[in-house]
Scaffold this motif. Structure first.
Motif, short mmCIF file in Angstrom:
data_model
loop_
_atom_site.label_atom_id
_atom_site.label_comp_id
_atom_site.label_asym_id
_atom_site.label_seq_id
_atom_site.Cartn_x
_atom_site.Cartn_y
_atom_site.Cartn_z
N GLU A 19 -10.45 2.24 -12.26
CA GLU A 19 -10.01 2.67 -13.54
C GLU A 19 -8.70 2.88 -14.30
O GLU A 19 -8.40 2.75 -15.41
CB GLU A 19 -10.72 4.52 -13.17
CG GLU A 19 -11.46 4.64 -12.92
CD GLU A 19 -11.67 6.23 -12.87
OE1 GLU A 19 -11.17 7.30 -12.38
OE2 GLU A 19 -12.96 6.83 -12.55
N ALA A 20 -7.82 1.99 -13.54
CA ALA A 20 -5.71 1.66 -13.76
C ALA A 20 -6.39 0.76 -14.83
O ALA A 20 -5.13 0.89 -15.25
CB ALA A 20 -5.82 1.83 -12.46
N ALA A 71 0.24 -0.47 -15.22
CA ALA A 71 -1.14 0.16 -14.44
C ALA A 71 -1.59 0.33 -13.64
O ALA A 71 -1.80 1.25 -12.71
CB ALA A 71 -2.42 0.48 -15.19
N LEU A 72 -1.59 -0.82 -13.25
CA LEU A 72 -1.94 -0.63 -11.34
C LEU A 72 -0.75 -0.05 -10.50
O LEU A 72 -0.85 0.55 -9.54
CB LEU A 72 -2.20 -2.07 -11.21
CG LEU A 72 -3.52 -2.21 -11.55
CD1 LEU A 72 -3.47 -4.17 -11.38
CD2 LEU A 72 -4.61 -2.72 -10.69
N SER A 73 0.68 -0.26 -10.59
CA SER A 73 1.35 0.04 -9.85
C SER A 73 1.53 1.77 -9.56
O SER A 73 1.46 2.62 -9.15
CB SER A 73 3.22 -0.39 -10.25
OG SER A 73 3.98 0.17 -9.91
N VAL A 110 -1.20 2.75 -7.88
CA VAL A 110 -0.97 3.00 -6.80
C VAL A 110 -0.36 4.08 -6.38
O VAL A 110 -0.33 4.62 -5.19
CB VAL A 110 -0.54 1.57 -6.43
CG1 VAL A 110 0.80 1.61 -4.62
CG2 VAL A 110 -1.30 0.34 -5.89
N ASP A 111 1.13 4.08 -6.70
CA ASP A 111 1.52 5.35 -5.81
C ASP A 111 0.95 6.53 -6.50
O ASP A 111 0.66 7.53 -5.70
CB ASP A 111 2.45 6.11 -7.87
CG ASP A 111 3.82 4.81 -7.37
OD1 ASP A 111 3.70 3.74 -6.63
OD2 ASP A 111 4.99 4.52 -8.61
N GLY A 112 0.09 6.75 -7.40
CA GLY A 112 -0.76 8.36 -7.52
C GLY A 112 -1.69 7.52 -6.13
O GLY A 112 -2.30 9.24 -5.51
N LEU A 138 1.47 -7.11 -2.79
CA LEU A 138 0.68 -7.89 -4.08
C LEU A 138 1.61 -7.55 -5.11
O LEU A 138 1.26 -8.56 -6.00
CB LEU A 138 -0.22 -6.88 -3.94
CG LEU A 138 -1.64 -8.07 -2.94
CD1 LEU A 138 -2.33 -6.75 -2.56
CD2 LEU A 138 -1.67 -9.21 -2.54
N LEU A 139 1.98 -6.34 -5.61
CA LEU A 139 2.66 -6.59 -6.80
C LEU A 139 4.08 -7.25 -7.17
O LEU A 139 4.26 -8.13 -8.06
CB LEU A 139 2.85 -4.56 -7.79
CG LEU A 139 1.72 -3.83 -7.59
CD1 LEU A 139 2.21 -2.35 -7.87
CD2 LEU A 139 0.80 -4.48 -8.74
#
Length: 75
Positions: free
Chosen positions: A32-33, A39-41, A44-46, A70-71
């Protein structure tokens, strides 16, 4: 691309490999990100926080490290 996969797909694969059958909520959150690095970072934190609270702290650390690696590779 990461072996023919998008960054989002690569991170989902990491989550599935680390969390196994407990990955469903995490995968949903990642999917959903969206596909932007920011947005992915954030996702990932969430997810890291959610994994720590609901699954296991060591797997949360493993997921965060793999996803952040990966990021950091760029894309």
């Amino acid at each position: 691309m990461y072996g023919g996969k998008t960054l989002a797909t690569a991170i989902v694969n990491v989550a599935e490999s680390i969390l196994g059958d407990k990955s469903a909520k995490i995968v949903k959150k990642l999917e959903e990100a969206g596909n932007s690095r920011e947005a992915l970072s954030s996702a990932v934190d969430g997810c890291y926080k959610l994994i720590r609270l609901t699954i296991d702290e060591s797997r949360a650390e493993e997921f965060r490290k793999a996803a952040k690696d990966l990021l950091a590779r760029g894309g």
